[in-house]
Design a protein around this motif. Sequence first.
Motif, PDB file in Angstrom:
ATOM      1  N   SER A  67       0.807  -1.225   0.000  1.00 40.25           N
ATOM      2  CA  SER A  67       0.000   0.000   0.000  1.00 40.25           C
ATOM      3  C   SER A  67       0.836   1.269   0.000  1.00 40.25           C
ATOM      4  CB  SER A  67      -0.942   0.017   1.210  1.00 40.25           C
ATOM      5  OG  SER A  67      -0.220   0.154   2.421  1.00 40.25           O
ATOM      6  N   VAL A  68       2.158   1.115  -0.084  1.00 41.22           N
ATOM      7  CA  VAL A  68       3.051   2.273  -0.158  1.00 41.22           C
ATOM      8  C   VAL A  68       3.988   2.112  -1.343  1.00 41.22           C
ATOM      9  CG1 VAL A  68       2.997   2.879   2.303  1.00 41.22           C
ATOM     10  CG2 VAL A  68       4.660   1.192   1.484  1.00 41.22           C
ATOM     11  N   TYR A  69       4.425   3.252  -1.878  1.00 42.71           N
ATOM     12  CA  TYR A  69       5.522   3.276  -2.843  1.00 42.71           C
ATOM     13  C   TYR A  69       6.811   3.523  -2.074  1.00 42.71           C
ATOM     14  CZ  TYR A  69       1.941   3.889  -6.464  1.00 42.71           C
ATOM     15  OH  TYR A  69       0.858   3.738  -7.291  1.00 42.71           O
ATOM     16  N   GLY A  70       7.854   2.890  -2.493  1.00 43.07           N
ATOM     17  CA  GLY A  70       9.139   3.014  -1.841  1.00 43.07           C
ATOM     18  C   GLY A  70       9.814   1.644  -1.841  1.00 43.07           C
ATOM     19  N   PRO A  71      10.846   1.492  -1.038  1.00 39.02           N
ATOM     20  CA  PRO A  71      11.403   2.498  -0.129  1.00 39.02           C
ATOM     21  C   PRO A  71      12.334   3.468  -0.840  1.00 39.02           C
ATOM     22  CG  PRO A  71      12.586   0.435   0.114  1.00 39.02           C
ATOM     23  CD  PRO A  71      11.475   0.168  -0.861  1.00 39.02           C
ATOM     24  N   PHE A  72      12.531   4.617  -0.174  1.00 40.58           N
ATOM     25  CA  PHE A  72      13.416   5.656  -0.692  1.00 40.58           C
ATOM     26  C   PHE A  72      14.819   5.471  -0.123  1.00 40.58           C
ATOM     27  CE2 PHE A  72       9.286   8.288  -0.340  1.00 40.58           C
ATOM     28  CZ  PHE A  72       8.754   7.645  -1.443  1.00 40.58           C
ATOM     29  N   ASP A  73      15.670   6.465  -0.345  1.00 36.33           N
ATOM     30  CA  ASP A  73      17.078   6.345   0.039  1.00 36.33           C
ATOM     31  C   ASP A  73      17.313   6.375   1.541  1.00 36.33           C
ATOM     32  OD1 ASP A  73      16.461   9.015   0.448  1.00 36.33           O
ATOM     33  OD2 ASP A  73      17.997   9.799  -0.902  1.00 36.33           O
ATOM     34  N   THR A  74      16.274   6.637   2.337  1.00 31.32           N
ATOM     35  CA  THR A  74      16.414   6.656   3.800  1.00 31.32           C
ATOM     36  C   THR A  74      16.021   5.320   4.430  1.00 31.32           C
ATOM     37  OG1 THR A  74      14.213   7.686   3.841  1.00 31.32           O
ATOM     38  CG2 THR A  74      16.125   9.148   4.068  1.00 31.32           C
ATOM     39  N   PHE A  75      15.795   4.286   3.617  1.00 29.48           N
ATOM     40  CA  PHE A  75      15.350   2.994   4.134  1.00 29.48           C
ATOM     41  C   PHE A  75      16.355   2.392   5.112  1.00 29.48           C
ATOM     42  CE2 PHE A  75      14.398  -1.672   3.155  1.00 29.48           C
ATOM     43  CZ  PHE A  75      13.235  -1.696   3.901  1.00 29.48           C
ATOM     44  N   SER A  76      17.637   2.420   4.747  1.00 28.53           N
ATOM     45  CA  SER A  76      18.652   1.830   5.627  1.00 28.53           C
ATOM     46  C   SER A  76      18.741   2.577   6.949  1.00 28.53           C
ATOM     47  CB  SER A  76      20.018   1.809   4.932  1.00 28.53           C
ATOM     48  OG  SER A  76      20.429   3.121   4.583  1.00 28.53           O
ATOM     49  N   THR A  77      18.575   3.899   6.906  1.00 28.63           N
ATOM     50  CA  THR A  77      18.569   4.690   8.143  1.00 28.63           C
ATOM     51  C   THR A  77      17.392   4.303   9.017  1.00 28.63           C
ATOM     52  OG1 THR A  77      19.643   6.531   7.006  1.00 28.63           O
ATOM     53  CG2 THR A  77      18.557   7.027   9.095  1.00 28.63           C
ATOM     54  N   MET A  78      16.231   4.112   8.417  1.00 24.09           N
ATOM     55  CA  MET A  78      15.052   3.692   9.172  1.00 24.09           C
ATOM     56  C   MET A  78      15.290   2.339   9.834  1.00 24.09           C
ATOM     57  SD  MET A  78      11.377   2.361   7.862  1.00 24.09           S
ATOM     58  CE  MET A  78      12.127   0.727   7.795  1.00 24.09           C
ATOM     59  N   LEU A  79      15.898   1.400   9.095  1.00 25.45           N
ATOM     60  CA  LEU A  79      16.155   0.082   9.660  1.00 25.45           C
ATOM     61  C   LEU A  79      17.153   0.153  10.816  1.00 25.45           C
ATOM     62  CD1 LEU A  79      16.299  -2.116   6.434  1.00 25.45           C
ATOM     63  CD2 LEU A  79      14.454  -2.009   8.129  1.00 25.45           C
ATOM     64  N   ARG A  80      18.109   1.056  10.727  1.00 26.39           N
ATOM     65  CA  ARG A  80      19.037   1.229  11.859  1.00 26.39           C
ATOM     66  C   ARG A  80      18.295   1.768  13.084  1.00 26.39           C
ATOM     67  NH1 ARG A  80      22.685   2.781   7.698  1.00 26.39           N
ATOM     68  NH2 ARG A  80      22.260   5.007   7.996  1.00 26.39           N
ATOM     69  N   ARG A  81      17.311   2.620  12.870  1.00 31.84           N
ATOM     70  CA  ARG A  81      16.499   3.113  13.987  1.00 31.84           C
ATOM     71  C   ARG A  81      15.681   1.982  14.607  1.00 31.84           C
ATOM     72  NH1 ARG A  81      12.999   8.202  12.669  1.00 31.84           N
ATOM     73  NH2 ARG A  81      12.601   7.925  14.905  1.00 31.84           N
TER      74      ARG A  81
END
Length: 277
Positions: free
Chosen positions: A124-138
């Motif tokens: 239901s979303v488009y992505g992920p964008f270039d901040t995906f790895s940062t989100m996973l680290r969070r």
Amino acid sequence: MMMNRSWLKDNFRRSASSVPIKWVRNYRVLFGDRICLFVTYAPGGRIPSHSLFHAREWARSGFNVTLIIVLDKLEMYQPTSATDFAHGLCLRLNEGYDFGAWAGSVVQTADFTSASLLAFANDSVYGPFDTFSTMLRRVDASSADIIGLTESFQIRHHIQSYLIFFRQSALRKRAFMSFWRGVKTGDRAFVIDRYELNLLSRMERSGLKIDILFPITNGECNPTLSHWRELIQNGYPFIKVQLLRDNPTNVDISDWKQILARKGYDLELIREHIGAR
């Protein structure tokens, strides 16, 4: 004695775990695996390109992906090499929406409880964008048992269900399996009311700690629609399909193409899915 019709209807609904599925490719979960259960609807038997891109990014990020392909008829699906990245591949009849698909997979594959981190994701979303790895680290840095990206206060406080992470501490709680075993099929309103709106409170009552990575506490809105630009600016790596396709709250999305292009996302995936607008 007159029986309540809504009670009868709810109690004789079909269990989500009883909906026919076909495992094209299954695998044994090992202790400590990081797993993504990715649900995608395949109209006419074809998985949309944006869904394949999304699911493939989970695999590139170190997750073992189980691709749950929802079909109007199981025989509509024709295997292709485009899904070779997925460790698991499951075909499921189009009943019960995403909660039904997740429930069926969890209940019928109990060894998911061995995973160190289990992500429930959908198309239901488009992505992920270039901040995906940062989100996973969070996500990795969070001490919570259950981690969501966004929350909503509409109707009642709940985690928005397009992406939720469960640590092993949550997977091994009796409340976790009890919740998913209880999921039944129904229309969209039924699924939202019974499951999406109640997941947070059920898990909190069992003593599990919840974390929201991108909190927006405006109680009058769906943050993924009304605050989409702010979320992306804060590192949120997605945009809702509903926003670009329907824009139901009529918010300003005039610059979405420029924003997504700057985030490194291939706009052709959106054009192919819903057309350029």
